[in-house]
Design a protein around this motif. Sequence first.
Motif, PDB file in Angstrom:
ATOM      1  N   PRO A 153       0.807  -1.235   0.000  1.00 23.93           N
ATOM      2  CA  PRO A 153       0.000   0.000   0.000  1.00 23.93           C
ATOM      3  C   PRO A 153       0.834   1.276   0.000  1.00 23.93           C
ATOM      4  O   PRO A 153       0.318   2.347  -0.334  1.00 23.93           O
ATOM      5  N   THR A 154       2.115   1.190   0.362  1.00 25.43           N
ATOM      6  CA  THR A 154       2.973   2.374   0.369  1.00 25.43           C
ATOM      7  C   THR A 154       3.587   2.645  -1.006  1.00 25.43           C
ATOM      8  O   THR A 154       4.361   3.602  -1.153  1.00 25.43           O
ATOM      9  N   SER A 155       3.261   1.839  -1.994  1.00 31.50           N
ATOM     10  CA  SER A 155       3.794   2.026  -3.344  1.00 31.50           C
ATOM     11  C   SER A 155       2.875   2.905  -4.183  1.00 31.50           C
ATOM     12  O   SER A 155       1.688   3.060  -3.883  1.00 31.50           O
ATOM     13  N   CYS A 156       3.432   3.439  -5.253  1.00 33.59           N
ATOM     14  CA  CYS A 156       2.669   4.279  -6.176  1.00 33.59           C
ATOM     15  C   CYS A 156       1.637   3.458  -6.937  1.00 33.59           C
ATOM     16  O   CYS A 156       1.849   2.284  -7.248  1.00 33.59           O
ATOM     17  N   ASP A 157       0.524   4.084  -7.252  1.00 31.12           N
ATOM     18  CA  ASP A 157      -0.541   3.474  -8.039  1.00 31.12           C
ATOM     19  C   ASP A 157      -0.064   3.221  -9.471  1.00 31.12           C
ATOM     20  O   ASP A 157       0.344   4.152 -10.163  1.00 31.12           O
ATOM     21  N   PRO A 158      -0.107   1.983  -9.958  1.00 33.89           N
ATOM     22  CA  PRO A 158       0.331   1.701 -11.331  1.00 33.89           C
ATOM     23  C   PRO A 158      -0.504   2.394 -12.399  1.00 33.89           C
ATOM     24  O   PRO A 158      -0.048   2.543 -13.542  1.00 33.89           O
ATOM     25  N   LEU A 159      -1.735   2.807 -12.057  1.00 37.10           N
ATOM     26  CA  LEU A 159      -2.579   3.476 -13.035  1.00 37.10           C
ATOM     27  C   LEU A 159      -2.458   5.000 -12.948  1.00 37.10           C
ATOM     28  O   LEU A 159      -3.266   5.715 -13.544  1.00 37.10           O
ATOM     29  N   ASN A 160      -1.462   5.480 -12.235  1.00 40.36           N
ATOM     30  CA  ASN A 160      -1.102   6.886 -12.317  1.00 40.36           C
ATOM     31  C   ASN A 160      -0.788   7.206 -13.781  1.00 40.36           C
ATOM     32  O   ASN A 160      -0.195   6.393 -14.492  1.00 40.36           O
ATOM     33  N   ARG A 161      -1.173   8.389 -14.248  1.00 42.74           N
ATOM     34  CA  ARG A 161      -1.044   8.713 -15.671  1.00 42.74           C
ATOM     35  C   ARG A 161       0.387   8.545 -16.175  1.00 42.74           C
ATOM     36  O   ARG A 161       0.619   7.965 -17.240  1.00 42.74           O
ATOM     37  N   ARG A 162       1.354   9.036 -15.408  1.00 40.47           N
ATOM     38  CA  ARG A 162       2.750   8.931 -15.852  1.00 40.47           C
ATOM     39  C   ARG A 162       3.240   7.490 -15.821  1.00 40.47           C
ATOM     40  O   ARG A 162       3.975   7.048 -16.709  1.00 40.47           O
ATOM     41  N   ALA A 163       2.848   6.733 -14.792  1.00 38.77           N
ATOM     42  CA  ALA A 163       3.262   5.329 -14.723  1.00 38.77           C
ATOM     43  C   ALA A 163       2.734   4.555 -15.924  1.00 38.77           C
ATOM     44  O   ALA A 163       3.455   3.734 -16.515  1.00 38.77           O
ATOM     45  N   VAL A 164       1.487   4.800 -16.288  1.00 44.42           N
ATOM     46  CA  VAL A 164       0.907   4.146 -17.462  1.00 44.42           C
ATOM     47  C   VAL A 164       1.695   4.508 -18.711  1.00 44.42           C
ATOM     48  O   VAL A 164       2.020   3.651 -19.544  1.00 44.42           O
ATOM     49  N   ARG A 165       2.029   5.799 -18.839  1.00 48.42           N
ATOM     50  CA  ARG A 165       2.733   6.270 -20.026  1.00 48.42           C
ATOM     51  C   ARG A 165       4.129   5.661 -20.126  1.00 48.42           C
ATOM     52  O   ARG A 165       4.536   5.179 -21.187  1.00 48.42           O
ATOM     53  N   VAL A 166       4.879   5.663 -19.010  1.00 45.77           N
ATOM     54  CA  VAL A 166       6.232   5.114 -19.014  1.00 45.77           C
ATOM     55  C   VAL A 166       6.213   3.614 -19.298  1.00 45.77           C
ATOM     56  O   VAL A 166       7.092   3.084 -19.982  1.00 45.77           O
ATOM     57  N   SER A 167       5.216   2.930 -18.803  1.00 42.35           N
ATOM     58  CA  SER A 167       5.128   1.478 -19.016  1.00 42.35           C
ATOM     59  C   SER A 167       4.740   1.115 -20.438  1.00 42.35           C
ATOM     60  O   SER A 167       4.818  -0.054 -20.816  1.00 42.35           O
ATOM     61  N   MET A 168       4.326   2.111 -21.237  1.00 36.47           N
ATOM     62  CA  MET A 168       3.848   1.872 -22.607  1.00 36.47           C
ATOM     63  C   MET A 168       2.688   0.875 -22.620  1.00 36.47           C
ATOM     64  O   MET A 168       2.557   0.063 -23.526  1.00 36.47           O
ATOM     65  N   GLY A 169       1.859   0.932 -21.566  1.00 33.14           N
ATOM     66  CA  GLY A 169       0.693   0.064 -21.488  1.00 33.14           C
ATOM     67  C   GLY A 169       0.957  -1.289 -20.848  1.00 33.14           C
ATOM     68  O   GLY A 169       0.036  -2.107 -20.736  1.00 33.14           O
ATOM     69  N   SER A 170       2.191  -1.527 -20.390  1.00 28.26           N
ATOM     70  CA  SER A 170       2.503  -2.822 -19.775  1.00 28.26           C
ATOM     71  C   SER A 170       1.741  -3.057 -18.480  1.00 28.26           C
ATOM     72  O   SER A 170       1.585  -4.208 -18.056  1.00 28.26           O
ATOM     73  N   VAL A 171       1.261  -1.985 -17.838  1.00 29.15           N
ATOM     74  CA  VAL A 171       0.447  -2.162 -16.627  1.00 29.15           C
ATOM     75  C   VAL A 171      -0.854  -2.896 -16.941  1.00 29.15           C
ATOM     76  O   VAL A 171      -1.514  -3.402 -16.032  1.00 29.15           O
ATOM     77  N   PHE A 172      -1.226  -2.957 -18.222  1.00 28.57           N
ATOM     78  CA  PHE A 172      -2.434  -3.679 -18.623  1.00 28.57           C
ATOM     79  C   PHE A 172      -2.124  -5.109 -19.067  1.00 28.57           C
ATOM     80  O   PHE A 172      -3.045  -5.892 -19.333  1.00 28.57           O
ATOM     81  N   LEU A 173      -0.842  -5.432 -19.171  1.00 30.49           N
ATOM     82  CA  LEU A 173      -0.437  -6.743 -19.689  1.00 30.49           C
ATOM     83  C   LEU A 173      -0.117  -7.748 -18.594  1.00 30.49           C
ATOM     84  O   LEU A 173      -0.264  -8.951 -18.793  1.00 30.49           O
TER      85      LEU A 173
END
Length: 274
Positions: A153-173
């Motif tokens: 719970p102390t980690s950043c949300d993977p669906l944060n806009r920048r995290a999604v962008r940097v991952s190139m959509g890998s957060v959905f994979l």
Amino acid sequence: MTVIDISSLDDKRVEAYASLTEAQLRNRLNPEMGIFIAESPKVIHVALDAGYEPLSLLCERRHITGDAATVIERCGDIPVYTGNREVLADLTGYKLTRGVLCAMRRKTPAPVEEICHGARRIVVIDGVVDTTNIGAIFRSAAALGIDGVLLTPTSCDPLNRRAVRVSMGSVFLVPWTWLDSPVQSLNDYGFRTVAMALTDRSVSIDDPALCAEPRLAIIMGTEGDGLARDVIDQADYTARIPMSHNVDSLNVAAAAAVAFWQLRPRNSHTRKDD
């Protein structure tokens, strides 16, 4: 397609793109109403393929029949908010060089046992708060055969806009969810755990016993202080990446990529049956 022209920054219909904070978008009090913003046609297509529900789109007028056309076609009859480049840049805080933004509905987080079921390699992200690092870790996880991601719970949300962008959509994979229990609880799902940390008892990540583990959870710690002592003490192994030139450590995203590759299952890259 319903095209709606936006000329004012105060238009409530586009507040998800302009004025709501990441915490407000996430909506912890009513998580079933939470949303996130996906950016660029490529990333939006990956999210759609993963079953995320689109709610609205925002793009420049010229992109409606250009870069955003295939996204609009897939999204059906949802609002498409548009305007000239200057208005949208003021609205979002930057130029929409990638053509289109999409507000999407969040999914209900999966239970930990669902992420662990059939997995051979998972990563536990403990207290990592930098959005760029989160996105990069997810991208490496997808590319290097990690079956699932658990975040404290102390980690950043993977669906944060920048995290999604940097991952190139890998957060959905890669399947992921939140881990509210101690890392030691992963033993109950058949995993041995390895804390990536520099201690007197750390073994090299190419240690044969470590690499031979059939089910392994790799624990990555915070950008500054690394893993807490109690997390390290709970782990079955503690491992380090061998370094040269007196360098003591790597950025957590770089370290994760090295660990994922070295600790991959040797006889198969697929999930096992429990």
